[in-house]
Design an enzyme around this catalytic site. Structure first.
Site, mmCIF file in Angstrom:
data_model
loop_
_atom_site.group_PDB
_atom_site.id
_atom_site.type_symbol
_atom_site.label_atom_id
_atom_site.label_comp_id
_atom_site.label_asym_id
_atom_site.label_seq_id
_atom_site.Cartn_x
_atom_site.Cartn_y
_atom_site.Cartn_z
ATOM 1 N N CYS A 57 -3.465 10.944 10.802
ATOM 2 C CA CYS A 57 -2.589 11.895 10.105
ATOM 3 C C CYS A 57 -2.935 13.346 10.406
ATOM 4 O O CYS A 57 -2.044 14.172 10.665
ATOM 5 C CB CYS A 57 -2.615 11.641 8.600
ATOM 6 S SG CYS A 57 -4.279 11.482 7.906
ATOM 7 N N SER A 83 -1.126 -10.581 -3.057
ATOM 8 C CA SER A 83 0.126 -9.912 -3.448
ATOM 9 C C SER A 83 1.290 -10.881 -3.574
ATOM 10 O O SER A 83 2.410 -10.446 -3.864
ATOM 11 C CB SER A 83 0.471 -8.825 -2.422
ATOM 12 O OG SER A 83 -0.512 -7.805 -2.411
ATOM 13 N N LYS A 87 -11.931 11.918 15.716
ATOM 14 C CA LYS A 87 -10.563 11.467 15.984
ATOM 15 C C LYS A 87 -9.697 12.633 16.446
ATOM 16 O O LYS A 87 -8.857 12.484 17.350
ATOM 17 C CB LYS A 87 -9.951 10.845 14.733
ATOM 18 C CG LYS A 87 -10.498 9.491 14.352
ATOM 19 C CD LYS A 87 -9.901 9.037 13.019
ATOM 20 C CE LYS A 87 -10.536 7.762 12.522
ATOM 21 N NZ LYS A 87 -10.017 7.388 11.170
ATOM 22 N N HIS A 93 -1.857 17.303 3.745
ATOM 23 C CA HIS A 93 -3.060 17.851 4.371
ATOM 24 C C HIS A 93 -2.795 19.289 4.821
ATOM 25 O O HIS A 93 -1.681 19.639 5.235
ATOM 26 C CB HIS A 93 -3.448 17.031 5.604
ATOM 27 C CG HIS A 93 -3.984 15.667 5.301
ATOM 28 N ND1 HIS A 93 -4.210 15.197 4.026
ATOM 29 C CD2 HIS A 93 -4.337 14.643 6.150
ATOM 30 C CE1 HIS A 93 -4.684 13.960 4.089
ATOM 31 N NE2 HIS A 93 -4.766 13.606 5.367
ATOM 32 N N GLY A 113 0.820 -1.206 0.000
ATOM 33 C CA GLY A 113 0.000 0.000 0.000
ATOM 34 C C GLY A 113 0.849 1.249 0.000
ATOM 35 O O GLY A 113 2.077 1.205 0.136
#
Length: 344
Positions: free
Chosen positions: A132, A42, A216, A245, A14
């Site tokens: 994040c 994978s 969160k 972000h 990923g």
């Protein structure tokens, strides 16, 4: 240091997993024995690790015995199923999902802020990596909280599509090409078109009409800052940016503090770069400052003219690096060296 370590990266195929492998090589672990783990789908694939290629191994079949650290970033369900199995084998888990963040018995760590929680943790511990958007905000506000306390925070996040994984980035690219070619827009990852748009809803809606992504920020900020009195009022927005972000942060301090003292504290803070320049070309953005960089960047720092203890700022950070992979590797490095990453 690293040539004696055995490290597993779960979710290695990923976007975050690939970044973890790259940053491990950058941060002094290029000689480690690294296992790239993913699902059976994978099997047969390879992933890059520094100058090496690693064959992907199947997570379900992997025995964590003898593995020192495992970095998980394959979804909360995978972490709930396999992180306890790794921990039982005396492998220390650094988990990048939401699976363990709010568990009172598991530390939620941003090394620049509460890295002391890592001291003395035994092998087989589970450590949670924050969300994040939370990571970049708390790095920016931590020096202010230390100097004057914080009562409440209003924050609007403008989050890139990489936060939704490689599928989100592919959808933005495809929709952009279709829009410019005057073709019909098809949606899959996002509920509405993301190209040339802003979507004011990330994650699922909660009973209080905030999304889980917004909650969160409230829950995790309190835990990381060790202050249950802080209130965080968040609005999370998805924007057509690939990496990085952005956040408009407005906070109210508990005590009086001058904006000059805030600037001084922020300039001294680890992992944080404050840009004081008022030139329009100097203002930090996800593209020009954050993407591909390790630090959190702040500009537009100013006194809130509507509140005597109010402070406003603009915060950007690479959500895949500091917001995920880098923070996890910094935790690992601090566990190995006993030092803050900024000291090495």
């Amino acid at each position: 240091m690293s040539n004696k370590l055995n490290i597993a990266v779960v979710g290695a195929t990923g976007a975050v997993g690939e970044a973890m492998l790259s940053i491990l090589a950058e941060y002094g672990f290029a000689d480690a024995n690294v296992h790239a783990l993913a699902s059976a789908q994978s099997l047969g694939k390879t992933v890059a690790f520094g100058y090496r290629s690693l064959a992907v191994e199947v997570l379900d079949d992997f025995d964590f015995a003898g593995t020192d650290f495992a970095l998980f970033s394959a979804g909360a369900g995978i972490s709930l199923a396999h992180a306890p199995r790794a921990a039982k084998a005396a492998c220390t888990v650094i988990d990048n999902t939401s699976a363990f963040r709010l568990d009172d018995n598991i530390p939620l760590v941003v090394p620049e802020i509460n890295g002391d929680l890592l001291k003395g943790l035994p092998a087989g511990s589970i450590i949670a990596n924050p969300n994040c958007s939370t990571i970049q905000m708390v790095v920016a506000i931590a020096p202010i909280h230390a100097a004057a306390g914080i009562d409440r925070i209003n924050v609007a996040t403008y989050q890139s599509v990489s936060g939704a994984g490689s599928e989100g980035m592919e959808e933005l690219a495809r929709q952009t090409m279709d829009r410019l070619s005057f073709k019909d827009i098809k949606t899959s990852v996002f509920a509405q078109p993301i190209a040339f748009n802003a979507i004011p809803m990330i994650d699922s809606m909660q009973d209080n009409e905030y999304t889980r992504e917004e909650m969160k920020l409230h829950w995790e900020t309190r835990k990381i800052m060790r202050d249950e009195a802080i209130g965080v009022n968040a609005t999370a927005v998805r924007v057509p940016v690939f990496y990085g972000h952005s956040e408009a942060v407005h906070l109210e301090t508990s005590q009086d503090i001058s904006i000059e003292a805030v600037r001084e504290a922020m300039h001294k803070a680890p992992g944080l770069q404050l840009v004081d320049d008022l030139d329009p070309q100097a203002q930090v953005t996800a593209v020009t400052h954050a993407a591909g960089k390790d630090d959190v960047f702040v500009s537009r720092l100013r006194r809130d003219l509507t509140h005597p203890r109010g402070i406003s700022m603009w915060v950007v950070s690479d959500n895949v690096r500091k917001g995920a992979a880098l923070n996890a590797v910094q935790i690992l490095k601090m566990m190995v060296t006993g030092k803050m990453p900024v000291e090495t």
